[in-house]
Design an enzyme around this catalytic site. Structure first.
Site, PDB file in Angstrom:
ATOM      1  N   ASP A 128     -48.354  13.097  -1.622  1.00 14.38           N
ATOM      2  CA  ASP A 128     -48.226  11.723  -2.127  1.00 14.38           C
ATOM      3  C   ASP A 128     -48.570  11.698  -3.607  1.00 14.38           C
ATOM      4  OD1 ASP A 128     -48.146   8.793  -0.411  1.00 14.38           O
ATOM      5  OD2 ASP A 128     -48.622   8.734  -2.544  1.00 14.38           O
ATOM      6  N   CYS A 167     -37.418   1.708   4.941  1.00 11.86           N
ATOM      7  CA  CYS A 167     -37.985   0.377   5.192  1.00 11.86           C
ATOM      8  C   CYS A 167     -37.298  -0.668   4.308  1.00 11.86           C
ATOM      9  CB  CYS A 167     -39.497   0.381   4.951  1.00 11.86           C
ATOM     10  SG  CYS A 167     -39.944   0.979   3.328  1.00 11.86           S
TER      11      CYS A 167
END
Length: 377
Positions: free
Chosen positions: A236, A321
């Site tokens: 990340d 998403c």
């Protein structure tokens, strides 16, 4: 607009309305009528917004404490199944629970409310009264959508009511996560992926090497470690995410992991090892339709390069998403990756947002999260 209302659609756009009286102000409650003056629906209006009317009810009624109680009790009753496996879930999912412009997330004894429209902001006192009575939280945080603050006349600053701890430990399927609702992304945690964390990691076998890309709080990787994976690589770009991953691994007694604080695209280009499972769960690449093409290019890159570092008969879980990326778009990306790598892709699971983020057919935008679990051979 009349046809849409017949289909119980909850949005009316500006060009679907014949006439808006001059006296109408953002956030006002209005009756929508047809040419003959017959009542069609009740909602709130914002002449400055593209979605000009959002429907609250298809029958005439008072929008009072009774209305909110009924809506929130109804939402809670649909979440009985989820309450058995977690103490953190979405109580109200905007249009999906017939309360447009309102999101309520529960983290144990604390609530995060998001108010996204002028109409719902005007109704805030009723919302708070209802929430305190029905859910009785120890503390409550109200966030406003900064992107629409101007059009919807919302305040910039969030409000706190009661005490809010810096960290709340939530439980989900016997996994523990530390949540920071003040500093975290969205309302603190990606609750919508709860079911998919379980579905995906149910395929993990003893000794699996797992790569969790865009890992945020580390949900997928931690589930995988608890299922017996031998090592997890978390990737990340955010420093905040890295500290969350380390905290959550410690909470669950996980030590067999490495965190890479870097860009997932770069990581895939340089990685030397091979994996049994790769999870690709990026933030929304396409917040608007304009960004769709670039988003699909991004997905193609990720899936093709993931397939290259996958062991024989390995698994890829890929999610989008963005409401604008359809299931077909995602499937086409997988077909592209198959032809590009010369490997066969078998779809094992179709995945969607969990049940506390209801997808109401009459509110198409309430469906946004979709994913596939594939085996590559």
């Amino acid at each position: 607009g009349k046809e849409k209302l017949k289909n119980l659609n909850l949005w009316l756009y500006k060009d679907e309305l014949k006439k808006i009286p001059k006296s109408v102000k953002p956030g006002d409650l209005v009756h929508v009528k047809d040419e003959t003056g017959r009542f069609l629906a009740l909602g709130y209006v914002n002449p400055k917004s593209l979605i000009t009317v959002r429907i609250l009810s298809f029958s005439k009624r008072e929008i009072d404490i009774g209305f909110f109680k009924e809506r929130i009790q109804n939402a809670l009753s649909k979440r009985k199944k989820i309450q058995k496996i977690t103490d953190a879930y979405r109580v109200v999912h905007s249009e999906g629970d017939f309360l447009p412009g309102l999101v309520i997330d529960r983290y144990k004894d604390y609530l995060v409310l998001q108010i996204n429209t002028a109409g719902m902001y005007r109704l805030k006192p009723l919302v708070l009264e209802t929430v305190k009575e029905i859910l009785n939280p120890k503390g409550l945080l109200i966030k406003f959508d900064k992107k629409v603050a101007n059009v919807e006349m919302l305040p910039e600053e969030e409000e706190k009511i009661g005490e809010i701890p810096h960290e709340i430990i939530i439980h989900e399927n016997n996994v523990k996560f530390a949540v920071d609702i003040v500093g975290g992304q969205k309302t603190g945690f990606f609750l919508d992926q709860r079911r998919n964390r379980k579905i995906t990691t149910d395929y993990v076998e003893q000794g699996f090497e797992v790569l969790d890309l865009f890992s945020n709080a580390g949900g997928f990787g931690i589930y995988a470690a608890l299922r017996g994976a031998s090592h997890i690589d978390f990737v990340d770009i955010s420093q905040h995410a890295v500290s969350l991953i380390e905290k959550n691994c410690k909470l669950n007694g996980i030590t067999n992991y490495t965190v890479y604080n870097e860009d997932a695209f770069d990581f895939l280009q340089n990685v030397q090892k091979k994996y049994d499972l790769i999870v690709i769960d990026p933030p929304p690449f396409a917040k608007t339709l304009k960004e769709k093409e670039g988003a699909i290019r991004g997905f193609k890159y990720l899936v093709v390069n993931a397939a290259k570092v996958l062991k024989e008969k390995g698994y890829i879980a890929v999610f989008s998403c963005s409401h604008h990326i359809t299931q077909k778009d995602l499937k086409d990306t997988l077909i592209f990756a198959s032809s590009k790598t010369g490997k066969f892709f078998t779809i094992l699971e179709h995945m969607y947002q969990d049940l506390d983020h209801p997808y109401l057919l009459n509110a198409p935008a309430s469906f946004y999260l979709k994913g596939y679990l594939v085996m590559v051979e």
